[in-house]
Design an enzyme around this catalytic site. Sequence first.
Site, short mmCIF file in Angstrom:
data_model
loop_
_atom_site.label_atom_id
_atom_site.label_comp_id
_atom_site.label_asym_id
_atom_site.label_seq_id
_atom_site.Cartn_x
_atom_site.Cartn_y
_atom_site.Cartn_z
N SER A 168 45.94 19.12 84.17
CA SER A 168 44.72 19.44 83.45
C SER A 168 43.46 19.11 84.26
O SER A 168 43.20 19.70 85.29
CB SER A 168 44.73 18.72 82.09
OG SER A 168 43.70 19.16 81.25
N HIS A 319 49.46 22.44 75.73
CA HIS A 319 48.88 21.74 76.86
C HIS A 319 49.61 20.44 77.19
O HIS A 319 49.97 20.19 78.35
CB HIS A 319 47.40 21.46 76.56
CG HIS A 319 46.58 21.14 77.77
ND1 HIS A 319 46.40 22.02 78.81
CD2 HIS A 319 45.88 20.01 78.10
CE1 HIS A 319 45.63 21.48 79.73
NE2 HIS A 319 45.30 20.25 79.32
#
Length: 346
Positions: A168, A319
């Site tokens: 990320s 995610h």
Amino acid sequence: MENMVFVFALLLCNGVAFAASFRQDPSVNLKTLVNDYGYAAEVHNVITEDGYILELHRIPGVINKTLSETKKRKVALLLHGLLGSSFTWLVTGPKRSLAFILVDNGYDVWLLNNRGSTYSRKHISKLETSYGFWDFSWHEMGIYDLPATIHYVLNNTDQSNLNLGCFSEGCTQACVMGSLKPEYNEKINFALALAPAVYWTYVGGLVRFLIPFTRILVANVELFLTYEPAGASIKQLLHYALGTYYPGTFRLFDYGPVRNLRLYNSISPPDYRLENVNIPFAIYHGLNDLLVSPKDIDLLKGRLPNIVDAYLVPGKLNHYDFMLGLNINQLCYKRALALMEKYNQE
């Protein structure tokens, strides 16, 4: 109030389901935790060019005898995501955590804690409670934290390059460094990018709904640049959110037209030069990721010049599945590790 809503939206919109028994008590000392799993652990400190004191955690791997003869070691540096720390890479334990998997495969693993995260709350002259301490975004993590850490790790392992693993926001800072300090690209042998948060044109869910509130924050940025309990500055969040006002771009922080003109000689912030990032990049992403859409990954693939693998992992991964998913080793890590091994044998 808007800033708190935005932070919690980031956490909730991509929630991942996993059994409570898999979660380690965050109050447990990290070094003790690693030792209890049967691994060695070291704590190191790095001082950045702008005075932040970063804590690194090291889990040394067993050196392959053949490699040791040539003084060549397999070194991996892992970068955490927004609101995370090095604990992110350890929370699922041996056989599931990428950090432990790398150690089991002979890698000397280093875990970076970016400024403002749980373990990196010190500065040579600024107090953690001061406004000045928290006046940073992932831009500073890219131009200060990561270069200083790479330099330290290579010096302490007597190597000329290392392997980079990012999740990320960690991938965001890697792209910032590669674009603005391209001399560091040659120090990275291979980059494993898990759900890289670079473009935010197609961000979805509650985050998309809350983006307009960021204009309220940026109008009073000196009042709101403070820290959240999980360890991030509001400026980090703003830098992502404001990027959606420039679809299809990856740009420096937007301070508004007046300050932009003074800092950048333009009323709009300039783009990061991703064409400079010639590191071998392997990108792994999920179909159900509301923070890093497959369409945003396509934008990134169109800009990075040296992508060696781009893989949409099977299933509807969100995610945080890339860190916490029950089957992420089988779905993603094994493929990524095989490619990393290939680059370490060349």
